[in-house]
Design an enzyme around this catalytic site. Structure first.
Site, PDB file in Angstrom:
ATOM      1  CG  ASP A   1      -1.957   1.135   1.135  1.00 21.64           C
ATOM      2  OD1 ASP A   1      -2.714   1.160   0.163  1.00 21.64           O
ATOM      3  OD2 ASP A   1      -1.983   1.985   2.037  1.00 21.64           O
TER       4      ASP A   1
ATOM      5  CD  GLU B   1      -8.474  18.901  -1.045  1.00 25.17           C
ATOM      6  OE1 GLU B   1      -7.227  18.926  -1.039  1.00 25.17           O
ATOM      7  OE2 GLU B   1      -9.180  19.831  -1.485  1.00 25.17           O
TER       8      GLU B   1
ATOM      9  CD  GLU C   1      -1.967   6.246   2.868  1.00 25.31           C
ATOM     10  OE1 GLU C   1      -2.599   7.136   2.244  1.00 25.31           O
ATOM     11  OE2 GLU C   1      -2.493   5.212   3.293  1.00 25.31           O
TER      12      GLU C   1
ATOM     13  CG  HIS D   1      -6.588   5.713   4.638  1.00 31.11           C
ATOM     14  ND1 HIS D   1      -6.849   4.800   3.649  1.00 31.11           N
ATOM     15  CD2 HIS D   1      -7.789   6.203   5.018  1.00 31.11           C
ATOM     16  CE1 HIS D   1      -8.159   4.746   3.429  1.00 31.11           C
ATOM     17  NE2 HIS D   1      -8.755   5.599   4.253  1.00 31.11           N
TER      18      HIS D   1
ATOM     19  CG  HIS E   1      -2.095  10.605   4.200  1.00 27.40           C
ATOM     20  ND1 HIS E   1      -1.493  11.754   4.643  1.00 27.40           N
ATOM     21  CD2 HIS E   1      -2.114  10.687   2.844  1.00 27.40           C
ATOM     22  CE1 HIS E   1      -1.148  12.500   3.614  1.00 27.40           C
ATOM     23  NE2 HIS E   1      -1.519  11.883   2.499  1.00 27.40           N
TER      24      HIS E   1
ATOM     25  CG  ASP F   1      -4.546   1.355   5.170  1.00 34.37           C
ATOM     26  OD1 ASP F   1      -4.925   1.265   6.357  1.00 34.37           O
ATOM     27  OD2 ASP F   1      -4.855   2.299   4.434  1.00 34.37           O
TER      28      ASP F   1
END
Length: 232
Positions: A9, A54, A11, A155, A59, A160
């Site tokens: 995963d 945003e 970010e 997140h 996160h 994750d």
């Protein structure tokens, strides 16, 4: 031959690498033959640009937090070496693979696209095939498979990836069990019988109350998910 899978995963600073957005965190969990090895990969990255508000709301990672972290070019080779040759298991794979390929292409000595040295399994597509018409984001899958993700307030790439590993194993457990049974049946005729030498009677170790309770809870979960329990 051992099967190596990397649950991955990322970010990012925003949602589109074509608009100059960058990766700020990578989290990977290694499975070999469906077992956790502990050989994980986790890094924060200084994106050399501002993170959109945003994205921060999702996160919680700010530019101040990343000011002293390495640039992508400084971790690119170690990341490439880590994932090379593995099957990548990613939720909404197009997003993460698109960002990784964008980062690799920006390097002074560009690295090849992920698809050239890894296979990719998209668990979002897998979930949609298994549960058509239902929500299939990570939170929804955790609820469906009774995975506790109450600690996931924001997140995070490694968190994750760890949660996705649990979801993936539960989503595919029945299929693997059936495949394994078929392989065992096919090989049964080729295996030689082995003589077992016993020294005295076999020792019987009975389950304690805690183990029996855990076993019963597991059987109830299997039934809840639509499975059949021969031991009930």
């Amino acid at each position: 031959m051992a099967k190596r899978q990397i649950i991955l995963d990322t970010e990012t600073t925003g949602i589109n690498p074509r608009e100059g957005h960058r990766i700020i965190e990578i989290g990977c969990v290694e499975l070999i033959n469906r077992r956790f090895t502990g050989n994980n990969f986790h890094v924060y990255i200084n994106p050399e640009r501002e993170i959109e508000a945003e994205a921060i709301a999702v996160h919680g990672i700010t530019n101040q937090r990343l000011a002293d972290e390495p640039k992508f070019r400084q971790i690119a080779q170690s990341f490439f070496d880590y994932i090379q040759g593995a099957e990548l298991v990613i939720h909404n794979a197009a997003f993460d693979v698109g960002f990784i390929n964008h980062e690799f292409a920006k390097l002074q000595q560009a690295l090849p696209p992920v698809e050239q040295y890894c296979s990719v399994l998209d668990t979002l597509k897998l979930a949609r095939d298994l549960h058509p018409g239902q929500k299939n984001n990570l939170d929804a899958l955790c609820r469906r498979y009774d995975i506790n993700n109450s600690h996931r307030t924001l997140h995070g790439a490694l968190l994750d990836a760890e949660i996705l590993a649990d979801v993936y194993l539960l989503m595919t457990g029945g299929q693997v069990a059936l495949a394994l049974a078929a392989e065992q049946d096919a090989d049964a005729g080729e295996q030689q019988q082995l003589a077992i030498i016993r020294k005295g009677p076999l020792k019987v170790i009975r389950a304690n109350s805690e183990e029996l309770s855990a076993h019963e809870s597991r059987l109830q979960l299997v039934q809840k998910k639509g499975g059949r329990c021969l031991w009930h």
